[in-house]
Design a protein around this motif. Structure first.
Motif, PDB file in Angstrom:
ATOM      1  N   MET A  76      35.771  50.912  31.524  1.00 38.23           N
ATOM      2  CA  MET A  76      35.828  51.052  32.970  1.00 38.23           C
ATOM      3  C   MET A  76      36.156  49.695  33.576  1.00 38.23           C
ATOM      4  O   MET A  76      35.653  48.670  33.156  1.00 38.23           O
ATOM      5  CB  MET A  76      34.463  51.541  33.473  1.00 38.23           C
ATOM      6  CG  MET A  76      34.315  51.469  34.944  1.00 38.23           C
ATOM      7  SD  MET A  76      32.699  51.890  35.627  1.00 38.23           S
ATOM      8  CE  MET A  76      32.050  53.060  34.505  1.00 38.23           C
ATOM      9  N   ARG A  77      37.020  49.712  34.569  1.00 33.54           N
ATOM     10  CA  ARG A  77      37.378  48.496  35.299  1.00 33.54           C
ATOM     11  C   ARG A  77      36.978  48.684  36.756  1.00 33.54           C
ATOM     12  O   ARG A  77      37.255  49.713  37.355  1.00 33.54           O
ATOM     13  CB  ARG A  77      38.883  48.254  35.202  1.00 33.54           C
ATOM     14  CG  ARG A  77      39.343  47.063  35.984  1.00 33.54           C
ATOM     15  CD  ARG A  77      40.024  46.062  35.080  1.00 33.54           C
ATOM     16  NE  ARG A  77      40.469  44.921  35.838  1.00 33.54           N
ATOM     17  CZ  ARG A  77      39.849  43.751  35.832  1.00 33.54           C
ATOM     18  NH1 ARG A  77      38.776  43.585  35.111  1.00 33.54           N
ATOM     19  NH2 ARG A  77      40.297  42.750  36.525  1.00 33.54           N
ATOM     20  N   LEU A  78      36.313  47.675  37.313  1.00 36.03           N
ATOM     21  CA  LEU A  78      35.850  47.740  38.694  1.00 36.03           C
ATOM     22  C   LEU A  78      36.617  46.774  39.582  1.00 36.03           C
ATOM     23  O   LEU A  78      37.034  45.707  39.136  1.00 36.03           O
ATOM     24  CB  LEU A  78      34.367  47.372  38.783  1.00 36.03           C
ATOM     25  CG  LEU A  78      33.385  48.280  38.094  1.00 36.03           C
ATOM     26  CD1 LEU A  78      31.988  47.695  38.212  1.00 36.03           C
ATOM     27  CD2 LEU A  78      33.423  49.673  38.669  1.00 36.03           C
ATOM     28  N   GLU A  79      36.782  47.177  40.825  1.00 37.03           N
ATOM     29  CA  GLU A  79      37.333  46.314  41.858  1.00 37.03           C
ATOM     30  C   GLU A  79      36.449  46.464  43.086  1.00 37.03           C
ATOM     31  O   GLU A  79      35.936  47.559  43.351  1.00 37.03           O
ATOM     32  CB  GLU A  79      38.756  46.737  42.217  1.00 37.03           C
ATOM     33  CG  GLU A  79      39.748  46.540  41.108  1.00 37.03           C
ATOM     34  CD  GLU A  79      41.138  46.983  41.527  1.00 37.03           C
ATOM     35  OE1 GLU A  79      41.491  46.847  42.714  1.00 37.03           O
ATOM     36  OE2 GLU A  79      41.860  47.485  40.657  1.00 37.03           O
ATOM     37  N   ASP A 110      30.648  41.379  36.714  1.00 33.65           N
ATOM     38  CA  ASP A 110      31.241  41.875  35.475  1.00 33.65           C
ATOM     39  C   ASP A 110      32.286  42.927  35.823  1.00 33.65           C
ATOM     40  O   ASP A 110      31.932  44.063  36.140  1.00 33.65           O
ATOM     41  CB  ASP A 110      30.151  42.476  34.582  1.00 33.65           C
ATOM     42  CG  ASP A 110      30.677  42.946  33.239  1.00 33.65           C
ATOM     43  OD1 ASP A 110      31.895  42.850  32.983  1.00 33.65           O
ATOM     44  OD2 ASP A 110      29.855  43.416  32.437  1.00 33.65           O
ATOM     45  N   PRO A 111      33.575  42.582  35.791  1.00 36.88           N
ATOM     46  CA  PRO A 111      34.615  43.532  36.191  1.00 36.88           C
ATOM     47  C   PRO A 111      34.855  44.667  35.193  1.00 36.88           C
ATOM     48  O   PRO A 111      35.506  45.647  35.535  1.00 36.88           O
ATOM     49  CB  PRO A 111      35.865  42.665  36.339  1.00 36.88           C
ATOM     50  CG  PRO A 111      35.610  41.480  35.481  1.00 36.88           C
ATOM     51  CD  PRO A 111      34.124  41.264  35.497  1.00 36.88           C
ATOM     52  N   GLU A 112      34.343  44.546  33.966  1.00 36.49           N
ATOM     53  CA  GLU A 112      34.537  45.595  32.974  1.00 36.49           C
ATOM     54  C   GLU A 112      33.214  45.963  32.299  1.00 36.49           C
ATOM     55  O   GLU A 112      33.052  45.790  31.091  1.00 36.49           O
ATOM     56  CB  GLU A 112      35.573  45.161  31.945  1.00 36.49           C
ATOM     57  CG  GLU A 112      36.956  45.002  32.562  1.00 36.49           C
ATOM     58  CD  GLU A 112      38.041  44.729  31.531  1.00 36.49           C
ATOM     59  OE1 GLU A 112      37.807  44.952  30.333  1.00 36.49           O
ATOM     60  OE2 GLU A 112      39.116  44.290  31.949  1.00 36.49           O
ATOM     61  N   ALA A 114      36.370  52.265  40.778  1.00 34.47           N
ATOM     62  CA  ALA A 114      36.330  52.257  39.313  1.00 34.47           C
ATOM     63  C   ALA A 114      37.594  52.939  38.798  1.00 34.47           C
ATOM     64  O   ALA A 114      38.027  53.955  39.330  1.00 34.47           O
ATOM     65  CB  ALA A 114      35.099  52.991  38.822  1.00 34.47           C
ATOM     66  N   SER A 115      38.165  52.347  37.763  1.00 35.42           N
ATOM     67  CA  SER A 115      39.337  52.981  37.140  1.00 35.42           C
ATOM     68  C   SER A 115      39.200  52.931  35.636  1.00 35.42           C
ATOM     69  O   SER A 115      38.383  52.259  35.090  1.00 35.42           O
ATOM     70  CB  SER A 115      40.623  52.306  37.583  1.00 35.42           C
ATOM     71  OG  SER A 115      40.619  50.933  37.318  1.00 35.42           O
TER      72      SER A 115
END
Length: 58
Positions: A1-4, A37-39, A57-58
């Motif tokens: 998961m990747r967050l922005e 923590d972006p991931e 989240a992507s």
């Protein structure tokens, strides 16, 4: 998961920090979200609980 996070959209409610303190922090000056923590492996309900929809989240 990747967050922005969108700090301009953030209202500083802190729900993300309460839900996932290892992933999110709050800026001491303006109270807006800081992404630690972006991931992350897990964020619980932090994305859904954000009242400003400032987390993606992507």
């Amino acid at each position: 998961m990747r967050l922005e996070v969108d700090r301009e959209r953030c209202v500083g409610a802190g729900m993300c920090v309460l839900t996932a303190p290892e992933v999110f922090g709050q800026d001491e000056e303006d109270g807006r979200v800081r992404l630690l923590d972006p991931e992350p492996a897990e964020v619980g309900d932090a994305v859904q609980l954000c009242p400003a929809s400032a987390i993606r989240a992507s």
